[in-house]
Design an enzyme around this catalytic site. Sequence first.
Site, PDB file in Angstrom:
ATOM      1  N   GLY A 244      38.365  48.870  31.965  1.00  0.00           N
ATOM      2  CA  GLY A 244      39.698  48.272  32.072  1.00  0.00           C
ATOM      3  C   GLY A 244      39.810  47.015  31.220  1.00  0.00           C
ATOM      4  O   GLY A 244      40.315  45.988  31.688  1.00  0.00           O
ATOM      5  N   ALA A 245      39.353  47.114  29.968  1.00  0.00           N
ATOM      6  CA  ALA A 245      39.274  45.902  29.139  1.00  0.00           C
ATOM      7  C   ALA A 245      40.469  45.736  28.213  1.00  0.00           C
ATOM      8  O   ALA A 245      40.473  44.830  27.385  1.00  0.00           O
ATOM      9  CB  ALA A 245      37.981  45.942  28.319  1.00  0.00           C
ATOM     10  N   ASN A 246      41.487  46.591  28.362  1.00  0.00           N
ATOM     11  CA  ASN A 246      42.605  46.457  27.424  1.00  0.00           C
ATOM     12  C   ASN A 246      43.620  45.406  27.869  1.00  0.00           C
ATOM     13  O   ASN A 246      44.513  45.049  27.122  1.00  0.00           O
ATOM     14  CB  ASN A 246      43.302  47.805  27.196  1.00  0.00           C
ATOM     15  CG  ASN A 246      43.799  48.424  28.482  1.00  0.00           C
ATOM     16  OD1 ASN A 246      43.016  49.044  29.193  1.00  0.00           O
ATOM     17  ND2 ASN A 246      45.070  48.236  28.802  1.00  0.00           N
ATOM     18  N   SER A 247      43.483  44.911  29.105  1.00  0.00           N
ATOM     19  CA  SER A 247      44.466  43.916  29.541  1.00  0.00           C
ATOM     20  C   SER A 247      43.814  42.921  30.496  1.00  0.00           C
ATOM     21  O   SER A 247      42.678  43.104  30.925  1.00  0.00           O
ATOM     22  CB  SER A 247      45.644  44.607  30.253  1.00  0.00           C
ATOM     23  OG  SER A 247      45.180  45.180  31.463  1.00  0.00           O
ATOM     24  N   GLY A 248      44.554  41.883  30.816  1.00  0.00           N
ATOM     25  CA  GLY A 248      44.196  40.934  31.877  1.00  0.00           C
ATOM     26  C   GLY A 248      42.810  40.333  31.749  1.00  0.00           C
ATOM     27  O   GLY A 248      42.355  39.949  30.660  1.00  0.00           O
TER      28      GLY A 248
ATOM     29  N   GLY B 235      39.877  41.721  32.147  1.00  0.00           N
ATOM     30  CA  GLY B 235      38.933  42.547  31.392  1.00  0.00           C
ATOM     31  C   GLY B 235      39.029  42.261  29.908  1.00  0.00           C
ATOM     32  O   GLY B 235      38.009  42.173  29.205  1.00  0.00           O
TER      33      GLY B 235
ATOM     34  N   SER C  64      37.348  41.070  45.051  1.00  0.00           N
ATOM     35  CA  SER C  64      38.453  40.150  45.336  1.00  0.00           C
ATOM     36  C   SER C  64      38.262  39.552  46.723  1.00  0.00           C
ATOM     37  O   SER C  64      37.653  40.176  47.602  1.00  0.00           O
ATOM     38  CB  SER C  64      39.771  40.924  45.284  1.00  0.00           C
ATOM     39  OG  SER C  64      40.796  40.146  45.852  1.00  0.00           O
TER      40      SER C  64
ATOM     41  N   TYR D 184      43.741  48.863  48.722  1.00  0.00           N
ATOM     42  CA  TYR D 184      43.152  47.956  47.717  1.00  0.00           C
ATOM     43  C   TYR D 184      42.077  47.085  48.378  1.00  0.00           C
ATOM     44  O   TYR D 184      40.967  46.957  47.853  1.00  0.00           O
ATOM     45  CB  TYR D 184      44.259  47.086  47.117  1.00  0.00           C
ATOM     46  CG  TYR D 184      43.757  46.062  46.126  1.00  0.00           C
ATOM     47  CD1 TYR D 184      43.407  46.423  44.822  1.00  0.00           C
ATOM     48  CD2 TYR D 184      43.633  44.720  46.480  1.00  0.00           C
ATOM     49  CE1 TYR D 184      42.947  45.481  43.907  1.00  0.00           C
ATOM     50  CE2 TYR D 184      43.175  43.767  45.573  1.00  0.00           C
ATOM     51  CZ  TYR D 184      42.843  44.158  44.288  1.00  0.00           C
ATOM     52  OH  TYR D 184      42.387  43.215  43.390  1.00  0.00           O
TER      53      TYR D 184
END
EC number: 1.1.1.-
Length: 414
Positions: A131-135, A137, A260, A293
């Site tokens: 999940g490194a394409n945003s935020g 990551g 989290s 979640y």
Amino acid sequence: MAALKYAGLEDTDSEEELPPGWEERTTKDGWVYYANHLEEKTQWEHPKSGRRKRVAGDLPYGWEQETDESGQVYFVDHINKRTTYLDPRLAFTVEDNPVKPTTRQKYDGNSTAMEILQGRDLSGKVVIITGANSGIGFETAKSFALHGAYVILACRNMSRGNDAVQRILMEWHKAKVEAMTLDLASLHSVQHFAEAFKSKNVPLHILICNAAIFGAPWCLTEDDLESTFQVNHLGHFYLVQLLEDVLRHSSPARVVVVSSESHRFTEIKDSSGKLDFSLLSPPKKEYWAMLAYNRSKLCNILFSNELNRRLSPHGVTSNAVHPGNMMYSSIHRNWWVYTLLFTLARPFTKSMQQGAATTVYCATAPELEGLGGMYFNNCCRCPPSREAQSAVAAAALWELSEGLLRRRAGRRGP
Ligand SMILES: NC(=O)c1ccc[n+]([C@@H]2O[C@H](COP(=O)([O-])OP(=O)(O)OC[C@H]3O[C@@H](n4cnc5c(N)ncnc54)[C@H](OP(=O)(O)O)[C@@H]3O)[C@@H](O)[C@H]2O)c1
């Protein structure tokens, strides 16, 4: 002394003698844990000496290990025809004591990932980030790449992944970055990713399990599991299983699981204290996105602890982290109410660079070399919830996850 007595830790003759209410037990693979019957909790460390132990050697002749229906290990002595929950090898244990970090805390909630890596040369290190394409990551990936590491952005959408690669290359054209397809909602895709990565014949020094979905409407994956559970936990579990041999060969290697603080607001056991699969992957009528979640984030910590226990003897450690509260990434996108709340909170929350800091710290800090099984917030070790510390729950979740993978393998046939 009074404080010791109050905590149920009265002074006894031996440091190894257990305080009242405590019992020594072993897991299937011979690790010693301690159960406190009064507080109904389990932990790896001896309540007085703080030591961790595992049993040495095989069971005596005529003994066999079994598991009862609650998952607890017991022992059968076939010669004397008796059963006991006490491992006969407990008389012969060896210590397994990682040294705890002793250095003063250097970083805090305001530190950024780039600050943590300042002056570090990570060339030669290979890093995978899901999940490194945003935020968070993306900032994690960028920080590693700008310090010389070869970074693989494991993304479900290749066009978003390639776009993220371009954004990093625009900052430093010599960065070694690459996007590869990984959809954690598909075990087939995880397998495909692992095979493609292995075909590169490179080591793997750092694996960051970062990708997650939050507030998603109920939906089943192609593997018939609730999507939040599969993306946030099981997909990562499978990925680590498939890459375990590479991690071991690359030791010292580190895994960081992004969890989290929301793990504190739930549990995953039923009223009888057993791990409940229907809480983890619930049917539609029992689904509440927020709870799903939170449960998946509790799974993240249990998984990290158990992974560390299993792999740290082989030079692979694992820690779980909380990146920060309500940071304005894309995580809120599933419902406009979340977007509104995250927007209102935005002036008071961490930047993405600050959100990536604890992950980067756990992945690279020299003082954490060889240390794992911990939970970090603001670049500092802190205790997770009592449920997240449970050694029994961690072992049970591992077994349940393995069972789900076996079930899928069985369905697909040889
Ligand atoms: N933001 C916060 O306040 C906060 C607080 C506590 C913990 N966290 C944790 O921090 C981590 C990063 O979250 P973030 O805030 O940076 O959120 P984000 O911007 O939404 O990033 C999540 C990433 O996961 C990817 N992803 C989603 N489903 C996937 C799948 N099936 N397969 C592969 N990748 C998938 C997303 O890809 P797409 O772009 O293709 O969807 C995205 O790149 C998560 O583990 C989250 O639980 C965040």
